[in-house]
Design an enzyme around this catalytic site. Structure first.
Site, mmCIF file in Angstrom:
data_model
loop_
_atom_site.group_PDB
_atom_site.id
_atom_site.type_symbol
_atom_site.label_atom_id
_atom_site.label_comp_id
_atom_site.label_asym_id
_atom_site.label_seq_id
_atom_site.Cartn_x
_atom_site.Cartn_y
_atom_site.Cartn_z
ATOM 1 N N HIS A 1 -9.143 -7.196 -1.736
ATOM 2 C CA HIS A 1 -8.201 -6.443 -2.572
ATOM 3 C C HIS A 1 -8.109 -7.120 -3.923
ATOM 4 C CE1 HIS A 1 -4.613 -4.598 -4.203
ATOM 5 N NE2 HIS A 1 -4.222 -5.820 -4.529
ATOM 6 N N TYR B 163 0.824 -1.217 0.000
ATOM 7 C CA TYR B 163 0.000 0.000 0.000
ATOM 8 C C TYR B 163 0.858 1.266 0.000
ATOM 9 C CZ TYR B 163 -4.312 -2.678 0.815
ATOM 10 O OH TYR B 163 -5.393 -3.518 0.696
ATOM 11 N N PHE C 36 -5.412 7.620 6.603
ATOM 12 C CA PHE C 36 -5.910 6.294 7.003
ATOM 13 C C PHE C 36 -4.866 5.190 6.850
ATOM 14 C CE2 PHE C 36 -7.156 7.099 2.560
ATOM 15 C CZ PHE C 36 -6.607 6.009 1.920
ATOM 16 N N THR D 15 -14.218 1.185 -4.464
ATOM 17 C CA THR D 15 -13.421 1.129 -3.228
ATOM 18 C C THR D 15 -14.275 1.329 -1.981
ATOM 19 O OG1 THR D 15 -11.493 1.951 -4.426
ATOM 20 C CG2 THR D 15 -11.466 2.193 -2.019
ATOM 21 N N ARG E 71 -18.180 -5.774 -2.911
ATOM 22 C CA ARG E 71 -18.151 -4.705 -1.909
ATOM 23 C C ARG E 71 -19.534 -4.097 -1.695
ATOM 24 N NH1 ARG E 71 -12.526 -1.910 -4.035
ATOM 25 N NH2 ARG E 71 -11.072 -3.142 -2.762
ATOM 26 N N GLU F 280 2.359 -7.757 -7.790
ATOM 27 C CA GLU F 280 1.697 -8.348 -6.619
ATOM 28 C C GLU F 280 1.773 -9.872 -6.634
ATOM 29 O OE1 GLU F 280 -2.166 -6.394 -6.497
ATOM 30 O OE2 GLU F 280 -1.211 -4.480 -5.985
ATOM 31 N N ARG G 278 -11.887 -6.583 -11.040
ATOM 32 C CA ARG G 278 -12.184 -5.261 -10.457
ATOM 33 C C ARG G 278 -13.683 -4.958 -10.574
ATOM 34 N NH1 ARG G 278 -8.503 -2.206 -7.296
ATOM 35 N NH2 ARG G 278 -9.635 -0.368 -7.996
HETATM 36 N N1 UDP Z 1 -9.006 3.009 1.882
HETATM 37 C C1 UDP Z 1 -9.529 3.641 3.013
HETATM 38 N N2 UDP Z 1 -10.019 4.922 2.863
HETATM 39 C C2 UDP Z 1 -10.006 5.582 1.666
HETATM 40 C C3 UDP Z 1 -9.466 4.937 0.546
HETATM 41 C C4 UDP Z 1 -8.977 3.645 0.678
HETATM 42 O O1 UDP Z 1 -9.558 3.081 4.095
HETATM 43 O O2 UDP Z 1 -10.471 6.744 1.622
HETATM 44 C C5 UDP Z 1 -8.476 1.638 2.019
HETATM 45 C C6 UDP Z 1 -9.456 0.583 1.489
HETATM 46 O O3 UDP Z 1 -9.374 -0.567 2.321
HETATM 47 C C7 UDP Z 1 -8.902 0.312 0.099
HETATM 48 C C8 UDP Z 1 -7.400 0.414 0.347
HETATM 49 O O4 UDP Z 1 -7.275 1.512 1.257
HETATM 50 O O5 UDP Z 1 -9.283 -0.944 -0.401
HETATM 51 C C9 UDP Z 1 -6.564 0.660 -0.884
HETATM 52 O O6 UDP Z 1 -7.024 1.832 -1.519
HETATM 53 P P1 UDP Z 1 -7.114 1.916 -3.103
HETATM 54 O O7 UDP Z 1 -7.325 3.359 -3.450
HETATM 55 O O8 UDP Z 1 -5.958 1.215 -3.729
HETATM 56 O O9 UDP Z 1 -8.495 1.162 -3.411
HETATM 57 P P2 UDP Z 1 -8.804 -0.279 -4.050
HETATM 58 O O10 UDP Z 1 -7.788 -0.513 -5.139
HETATM 59 O O11 UDP Z 1 -8.712 -1.293 -2.929
HETATM 60 O O12 UDP Z 1 -10.212 -0.174 -4.592
HETATM 61 MG MG MG Z 2 -5.739 -0.368 -5.101
#
Ligand code: UDP
Ligand code: MG
Length: 132
Positions: free
Chosen positions: A115, A49, A57, A91, A102, A126, A85
């Protein structure tokens, strides 16, 4: 054929959602190529991450991904990265469409069940990071 990486997050593993998540991928025709249960260490999750390390966060996110085992895997199929996806959804579970994982099982961020890699480069990195 394309491969992508996913993990069911610890909170969702605790809730017993592993079977549902894998079932949704398989029902869509994706083939499971690798699967493992693993307690991830902090350094690996911080690297995974790293693009979010300046976000407020970040610490909570790393904590929630290391507070129990994940179930991680590699899926293969036509356009697998995009298809996965789409199955996973947006997200923020509060904004994710019903019918997505989700949108159906997510609660409140950072808890969004799963994820999934977001592009060809991240998928390759990954898969290597988590399966060697
Ligand atoms: N996340 C969060 N708050 C936010 C954005 C993301 O807690 O405002 C967390 C959430 O668990 C997310 C992860 O961070 O799945 C990774 O963020 P990303 O933007 O890569 O989203 P994803 O690819 O998982 O949709
Ligand atoms: Mg991501």
């Amino acid at each position: 054929m394309e491969q992508t990486f996913f993990f069911v997050k610890p909170e969702a593993v605790r809730r017993g959602l592993v079977g549902i998540v894998i079932q949704r991928f398989e029902a869509r025709g994706l083939k499971l190529k690798k699967l493992a249960v693993k307690q991830l260490d902090k350094a690996t999750v911080e690297e995974h991450y790293a693009h979010l390390k300046d976000k407020p966060f970040f610490a909570e996110l790393v904590e929630t991904i290391t507070d129990g085992p994940v179930v991680m895997g590699v899926l293969e199929g036509v356009d697998a990265i995009k298809v996965v996806r789409n199955i996973v959804g947006a997200t923020n579970p509060l904004e994710a469409a019903p019918g997505t994982i989700r949108g159906d099982y997510g609660t409140v961020l950072p808890h969004n069940v799963v994820h999934a890699s977001d592009g060809p480069e991240t998928a390759e990195i990954e898969i290597k990071r988590f399966f060697g």
